[in-house]
Scaffold this motif. Structure first.
Motif: not given
Length: 305
Positions: A148-163, A290-297
């Motif tokens: 908990d409370a480990r980071a000042d910034v989290v960046v998400r830049d994850v893709f499987a193909g173009d999504r 939990r879904p992975h890769d290209g699976d959709e919520a």
């Protein structure tokens, strides 16, 4: 307190030592392409798609427009050396730039492809652990292992193909990020979407379930629904010194974004409300796995858009 440790002298990679052909990695191939107009700059392609751009002589340089936008947000909304988590590493262009701009920052970069992480560590002069740790694994799973409370910034830049994989776009994923952020911490999302920007609206709706301050950064043509592209979504975890109200209304931040080589607009507050409209956020499916890769919520009560 400023970091007074002596700075290391960077080892400038030799372009001639980089591979000229695609090399195998766990998820396919990686290739280093030298920029003809700037022979000391390279683009790393993963399965033929541009993943990262690095200026070998200038680690602070960011070529990709969405990374330039993220850097402006970091510059205006944070201070000093940072603890940062990057979900999606590639060749670590953003961690490398952040270390150059904020010396002494400690960063963790996560990528599903362990072989890619090994390759980029060999090819480029990346900051060494503990300044930059590289961890292979699924981004959501690694996130759950962080304190908990480990980071000042989290960046998400994850893709499987173009999504982006759906399990990283849900309300529950946002809650996990907010748990890892410190109060007042910044969450930055690279969201690739096409008209009518249904995914971006749903992701913003998910961010607003756990953050008081949320913003969208995009080019005018994207906001008008004219083309596919990368949009930057930003959210601040509630709390911190002075609270989070009005963080995205800072005129200097707005000016800095509009002064980029490709000017962009920031939407927050009532303008963001109008953009999101009645969009429903995505939720984890009820299934035990939990879904992975290209699976959709899916949105609560409906199918994925």
């Amino acid at each position: 307190m400023p970091d007074r440790r002596p700075r290391r002298r960077p080892r400038v990679p030799d372009v001639a030592s980089l591979p000229v052909d695609p090399v195998p990695i766990d998820t396919g191939t990686a290739e280093v392409v030298v920029d003809r107009a700037a022979p000391r700059a390279v683009t790393v392609l993963v399965n033929g798609v541009p993943s990262s751009h690095l200026d070998l002589d200038d680690p602070a340089w960011l070529e990709f427009e969405y990374m330039q936008q993220m850097a402006v947000l970091v510059e205006h909304l944070t201070r000093g050396a940072l603890d940062a988590v990057h979900l999606g590493a590639g060749a670590c262009a953003l961690p490398r730039a952040l270390e150059a701009r904020r010396p002494g920052s400690r960063q963790l970069a996560v990528d599903l492809d362990a072989a890619l992480l090994t390759r980029v560590r060999e090819w480029f002069d990346l900051p060494r652990s503990p300044l930059l740790r590289l961890r292979p694994g699924d981004a959501r799973e690694v996130l759950t292992t962080l304190p908990d409370a480990r980071a000042d910034v989290v960046v998400r830049d994850v893709f499987a193909g173009d999504r982006t994989p759906g399990h990283l776009c849900t309300v529950e994923a946002v809650a996990e990020v907010m748990r890892v952020l410190r109060p007042g911490g910044l969450y930055l999302v690279n969201c690739a979407d096409r008209p009518p920007l249904t995914r971006a609206r749903a992701e913003l709706a998910a961010l607003r379930t756990h953050a008081d301050e949320v913003a969208l950064v995009a080019e005018p043509a994207q906001l008008k629904g004219r083309r596919y592209g990368n949009l930057v979504l930003a959210a601040v975890r509630p709390g911190g010194d002075g609270g989070t109200a009005g963080r995205f209304a800072d005129p200097s931040l707005v000016r800095a974004l509009r002064s980029l080589p490709v000017p962009v607009h920031l939407r927050a507050g009532a303008e963001l409300d109008a953009f999101v409209g009645a969009a429903r956020p995505l939720h984890d499916p009820p299934a035990a796995h939990r879904p992975h890769d290209g699976d959709e919520a899916a949105p609560r009560g409906g199918a994925a858009s």
